[in-house]
Design a protein around this motif. Structure first.
Motif, short mmCIF file in Angstrom:
data_model
loop_
_atom_site.label_atom_id
_atom_site.label_comp_id
_atom_site.label_asym_id
_atom_site.label_seq_id
_atom_site.Cartn_x
_atom_site.Cartn_y
_atom_site.Cartn_z
N ASN A 91 0.81 -1.22 0.00
CA ASN A 91 0.00 0.00 0.00
C ASN A 91 0.84 1.27 0.00
OD1 ASN A 91 0.86 0.15 2.70
ND2 ASN A 91 -1.00 -0.87 3.44
N ASP A 92 2.17 1.15 0.18
CA ASP A 92 3.04 2.32 0.09
C ASP A 92 3.03 2.93 -1.31
OD1 ASP A 92 3.81 2.17 2.72
OD2 ASP A 92 5.59 0.97 2.33
N ILE A 93 2.66 2.14 -2.31
CA ILE A 93 2.69 2.62 -3.69
C ILE A 93 1.50 3.52 -4.00
CG2 ILE A 93 1.33 0.81 -4.84
CD1 ILE A 93 4.71 2.27 -6.05
N LEU A 94 0.50 3.53 -3.14
CA LEU A 94 -0.74 4.26 -3.43
C LEU A 94 -0.53 5.76 -3.53
CD1 LEU A 94 -3.28 2.23 -1.25
CD2 LEU A 94 -2.98 2.19 -3.74
N ILE A 118 -2.99 1.22 -10.46
CA ILE A 118 -3.08 0.38 -9.26
C ILE A 118 -4.21 0.84 -8.35
CG2 ILE A 118 -1.83 -0.34 -7.18
CD1 ILE A 118 -0.90 -1.61 -9.80
N THR A 119 -4.98 -0.13 -7.86
CA THR A 119 -6.09 0.15 -6.96
C THR A 119 -5.73 -0.25 -5.53
OG1 THR A 119 -7.07 -2.05 -7.26
CG2 THR A 119 -7.70 -0.31 -8.84
N ALA A 163 -2.81 -4.05 -1.30
CA ALA A 163 -3.43 -4.25 0.02
C ALA A 163 -2.41 -4.57 1.11
CB ALA A 163 -4.47 -5.36 -0.06
N GLU A 164 -1.26 -5.07 0.74
CA GLU A 164 -0.30 -5.53 1.74
C GLU A 164 0.36 -4.36 2.47
OE1 GLU A 164 2.47 -8.57 0.65
OE2 GLU A 164 1.25 -9.17 -1.07
N ASP A 165 0.59 -4.56 3.75
CA ASP A 165 1.30 -3.58 4.56
C ASP A 165 2.76 -4.03 4.65
OD1 ASP A 165 2.01 -1.52 6.18
OD2 ASP A 165 1.07 -2.32 8.00
#
Length: 322
Positions: free
Chosen positions: A196-199, A229-230, A235-237
């Motif tokens: 989720n850092d890529i969001l 990306i959604t 979803a991973e932390d």
């Protein structure tokens, strides 16, 4: 016998030669390490196999090129005298790191090139003093991460190049203060789109699409565009390893509870031992060309002084006879 007019001319010529020798020691134009242009204040030290920055570069230099040398490190005060620099290029060297504060005095710098080196990380706030910077290139390095806030002071930056590195993410808010940005290169990095850092990066690219050139080329390791990306996909932390190496607590407990005879003798790397003793490498060691330049400059200066002194003594002797 030499007349007084001829002797005076000789004295003038030798004095001029001495002055030229002194100026040449500051920045040699023929046969020296760097090529200098007094009119444009440009200094080109490229292709010289330098392992350190020459110490005789004029402090009023506007443009400094140090490309294609063998610089593997820089002292923290490498550029402190060059407050008038607007252009600095360090491309194609062997730099593995940048010391904190190395650019602090370059408040007029507008262009900074550090392509094709071996940088794996950047010091926090290393660019904070470069408030006039408009072009920054970090392409073709080995950057695995960016410090939080590293670009926050670069409000005049128009072009940012960070392609061909090892970046998997950027910190939250990494590009928020780049209000003047018009071009950025992000591609050929292994962007990890499962975390989720890529969001943040994905959202920023979507917001700037059509306003900032080059952002659409950023792709994930699975070749999917980062902007697509959604939250479900990322979803991973994830937790990425950092450069801090800690001793596991289990090892500490085991060592503390063991007898001294049971503890094996562990080899201590020389560099760690030196750090433990407080040993530090000197900031700057002269290169062989610099030493040769210093020696030749000194000999030339001494020769000029001897000739000048001889001319003065001759004139005095001639005047006494007259």
């Amino acid at each position: 016998m030499m007349g007084p007019v001829l002797a005076a001319c000789l004295l003038i010529i030798l004095s001029t030669a001495w002055i030229s020798q002194a100026n040449g020691a500051t920045c040699k134009k023929d046969g020296g390490v760097c090529t200098c242009n007094d009119q444009t204040k440009n200094v080109d030290c490229s292709y010289k196999e330098l392992t350190a920055i020459p110490s005789n570069i004029p402090t009023d230099t506007d443009r400094l090129e140090l490309d294609l040398n063998k610089l593997s490190s820089l002292p923290s005060k490498a550029f402190q005298s060059f407050t008038k620099l607007t252009f600095l290029s360090l491309n194609n060297n062997q730099l593995q790191t940048l010391p904190a504060g190395v650019f602090d005095e370059l408040k007029n710098l507008e262009t900074l090139w550090i392509q094709q080196n071996q940088l794996q990380s950047l010091p926090p706030r290393v660019f904070d003093s470069l408030t006039k910077l408009t072009y920054l290139s970090l392409d073709y390095n080995q950057l695995g991460s960016l410090p939080k806030g590293v670009f926050d002071k670069l409000t005049e930056l128009k072009t940012l190049e960070i392609r061909n590195n090892q970046l998997r993410r950027v910190p939250e808010g990494a590009f928020d203060f780049l209000s003047s940005l018009s071009d950025v290169t992000l591609h050929t990095n292994p962007w990890d789109c499962s975390c989720n850092d890529i969001l943040y990066l994905s959202k920023w690219i979507r917001e700037k699409e059509g306003k900032v050139n080059g952002i659409e080329s950023a792709t994930c390791v699975n070749k999917k565009a980062v902007l697509e990306i959604t939250e479900e996909e990322a979803a991973e932390d994830c937790v990425y390893p950092n450069t801090t190496t800690a001793i596991p607590t289990t090892i500490i407990t085991t060592l503390a509870s063991s007898n001294d005879d049971d503890i094996p003798e562990l080899p201590v790397p020389q560099e760690n031992f030196q750090k433990f003793l407080g040993y530090q490498e000197p900031d700057h060691l002269p290169t062989q060309p610099q030493c040769l330049m210093s020696i030749s400059g000194y000999l030339g200066l001494m020769m000029s002084l001897v000739l000048t002194s001889a001319a003065i003594l001759y004139v005095i002797h001639f005047l006494k006879k007259a």
